[in-house]
Design a protein around this motif. Sequence first.
Motif, short mmCIF file in Angstrom:
data_model
loop_
_atom_site.label_atom_id
_atom_site.label_comp_id
_atom_site.label_asym_id
_atom_site.label_seq_id
_atom_site.Cartn_x
_atom_site.Cartn_y
_atom_site.Cartn_z
N MET A 31 0.82 -1.21 0.00
CA MET A 31 0.00 0.00 0.00
C MET A 31 0.85 1.26 0.00
SD MET A 31 -3.25 -0.66 -0.10
CE MET A 31 -4.39 -2.04 0.14
N ALA A 32 2.09 1.16 -0.51
CA ALA A 32 3.02 2.30 -0.46
C ALA A 32 2.64 3.43 -1.41
CB ALA A 32 4.43 1.81 -0.78
N GLU A 33 1.98 3.09 -2.51
CA GLU A 33 1.69 4.11 -3.54
C GLU A 33 0.86 5.26 -2.97
OE1 GLU A 33 -0.25 4.53 -8.03
OE2 GLU A 33 -0.15 2.57 -7.04
N GLY A 34 1.34 6.47 -3.18
CA GLY A 34 0.62 7.66 -2.75
C GLY A 34 0.91 8.11 -1.34
N VAL A 35 1.64 7.32 -0.56
CA VAL A 35 1.97 7.72 0.82
C VAL A 35 3.13 8.70 0.78
CG1 VAL A 35 2.68 6.94 3.10
CG2 VAL A 35 1.19 5.49 1.70
N PRO A 36 2.99 9.91 1.31
CA PRO A 36 4.07 10.90 1.24
C PRO A 36 5.27 10.51 2.09
CG PRO A 36 2.29 11.70 2.64
CD PRO A 36 1.80 10.43 2.01
N ALA A 37 6.45 10.59 1.51
CA ALA A 37 7.69 10.29 2.24
C ALA A 37 8.44 11.59 2.50
CB ALA A 37 8.54 9.30 1.45
N ASP A 38 7.75 12.53 3.12
CA ASP A 38 8.32 13.85 3.36
C ASP A 38 8.03 14.29 4.79
OD1 ASP A 38 5.66 14.95 3.49
OD2 ASP A 38 5.60 14.98 1.30
N GLY A 77 12.73 14.66 18.78
CA GLY A 77 13.96 15.44 18.89
C GLY A 77 15.24 14.71 18.60
N GLN A 78 15.15 13.54 17.91
CA GLN A 78 16.36 12.80 17.55
C GLN A 78 16.26 12.39 16.07
OE1 GLN A 78 18.97 12.38 19.38
NE2 GLN A 78 18.29 12.63 21.51
N PRO A 79 17.37 12.51 15.32
CA PRO A 79 17.33 12.11 13.90
C PRO A 79 17.32 10.59 13.77
CG PRO A 79 19.55 12.76 14.51
CD PRO A 79 18.69 13.05 15.71
N VAL A 80 16.45 10.08 12.90
CA VAL A 80 16.33 8.64 12.68
C VAL A 80 16.01 8.37 11.22
CG1 VAL A 80 15.66 7.92 15.02
CG2 VAL A 80 13.91 8.75 13.42
N ALA A 81 16.35 7.16 10.79
CA ALA A 81 15.94 6.67 9.47
C ALA A 81 14.73 5.77 9.69
CB ALA A 81 17.08 5.91 8.81
N ILE A 82 13.61 6.13 9.09
CA ILE A 82 12.35 5.40 9.28
C ILE A 82 12.01 4.65 8.01
CG2 ILE A 82 9.91 5.61 9.89
CD1 ILE A 82 10.64 8.50 10.90
N THR A 83 11.67 3.38 8.16
CA THR A 83 11.11 2.61 7.04
C THR A 83 9.69 2.22 7.42
OG1 THR A 83 13.26 1.72 6.41
CG2 THR A 83 11.32 0.57 5.59
N LEU A 84 8.74 2.66 6.62
CA LEU A 84 7.32 2.37 6.85
C LEU A 84 6.85 1.37 5.82
CD1 LEU A 84 4.50 2.81 8.04
CD2 LEU A 84 4.33 4.91 6.65
N GLU A 85 6.51 0.18 6.28
CA GLU A 85 6.00 -0.89 5.41
C GLU A 85 4.49 -0.85 5.47
OE1 GLU A 85 6.02 -5.72 5.52
OE2 GLU A 85 7.91 -4.73 6.04
N LYS A 86 3.87 -0.33 4.39
CA LYS A 86 2.42 -0.07 4.39
C LYS A 86 1.63 -1.29 3.91
CE LYS A 86 0.11 2.93 5.02
NZ LYS A 86 -0.65 3.27 6.27
N HIS A 87 0.72 -1.73 4.78
CA HIS A 87 -0.21 -2.80 4.44
C HIS A 87 -1.67 -2.33 4.54
CE1 HIS A 87 2.77 -6.11 4.38
NE2 HIS A 87 3.42 -5.32 5.21
N LEU A 88 -1.90 -1.16 5.16
CA LEU A 88 -3.24 -0.64 5.34
C LEU A 88 -3.54 0.45 4.31
CD1 LEU A 88 -3.28 -0.26 9.24
CD2 LEU A 88 -4.15 -2.18 7.88
N PRO A 89 -4.76 0.51 3.80
CA PRO A 89 -5.11 1.58 2.86
C PRO A 89 -5.10 2.95 3.53
CG PRO A 89 -7.05 0.30 3.44
CD PRO A 89 -5.88 -0.42 4.03
N MET A 90 -4.86 4.00 2.73
CA MET A 90 -4.83 5.37 3.24
C MET A 90 -6.24 5.93 3.37
SD MET A 90 -1.75 7.07 1.00
CE MET A 90 -2.19 8.71 1.63
N ALA A 91 -6.36 6.94 4.27
CA ALA A 91 -7.62 7.67 4.44
C ALA A 91 -8.80 6.71 4.54
CB ALA A 91 -7.83 8.67 3.30
N ALA A 92 -8.65 5.68 5.40
CA ALA A 92 -9.58 4.57 5.42
C ALA A 92 -10.41 4.47 6.69
CB ALA A 92 -8.81 3.26 5.21
N GLY A 93 -10.20 5.38 7.65
CA GLY A 93 -10.98 5.32 8.89
C GLY A 93 -10.49 4.28 9.87
#
Length: 273
Positions: A58-65, A78-94
Amino acid sequence: MATTKVFAPAKINLTLHVTGQREDGYHLLDSYVVFADVGDRVTVAKAEDTSLTITGPMAEGVPADPGNLCWRAADAFGQPVAITLEKHLPMAAGIGGGSSDAAATLKAMEKLYNQPAPFDPITLGADVPVCMVAHAAHMQGIGDWVLPLYQEPLNAVLVNPRIAVSTPEVFRALPRKDNPPMTPWPEGGGFPAVVRWLSEQRNDLQAPAIALQPVIGTVLSALDALQGCALSRMSGSGATCFALFATAQDAQAGAARLAADHPDWWVTACALK
């Protein structure tokens, strides 16, 4: 520890009563919230600069900003990190995907740095505090009052017709903002008592959401038609809907049938607790 991974479960509003609106525009809610055993996965690693990578089906359309709630959570920590978000849930879905992802980011950073988040999670959004709990809870106010509860697992099917619903538009379409709160939760009685109590409660956003996106009504009708469906309702501001079943086998059979009949829908069987 330099890297940690946290599960970000789908949030399901079994009830959602809109009981008022403050002068600043925030709506007052009374909701029984549970969490599914399906969701996203957030991996956080210490880094020199904050970054966000989106993967998953479900990565398409998810902003990486920096506007993404995960990034905002890291900045607030308050700490710099590298985040990887593995999307399995639809966006704007309640189902609180973004809020659950933000909560998972905070939990991961708390583990990485061995310290609690130095701010109130409500500043990131109304659903973030309950997503920090990530199991059954009674949520009230603007999301700032959360009482954790114990819930025996409920067998469910979740369905999203792959349409996005604007939460602000749904709230604007709500005819009244001062609806009655939930009645007291039943003690004992098992699954039949839970279904009976839930049938007496509401999601006040369901009717306005259907008016904006009639396909939600189609989803609810399809869920109601499944063998063993004890109750169906929309979650949050939609468009995801759920149905409850007495057994996991009935839920899995129902999900398989819907997935075959509607291959364009997002359909999954799960447990809620």
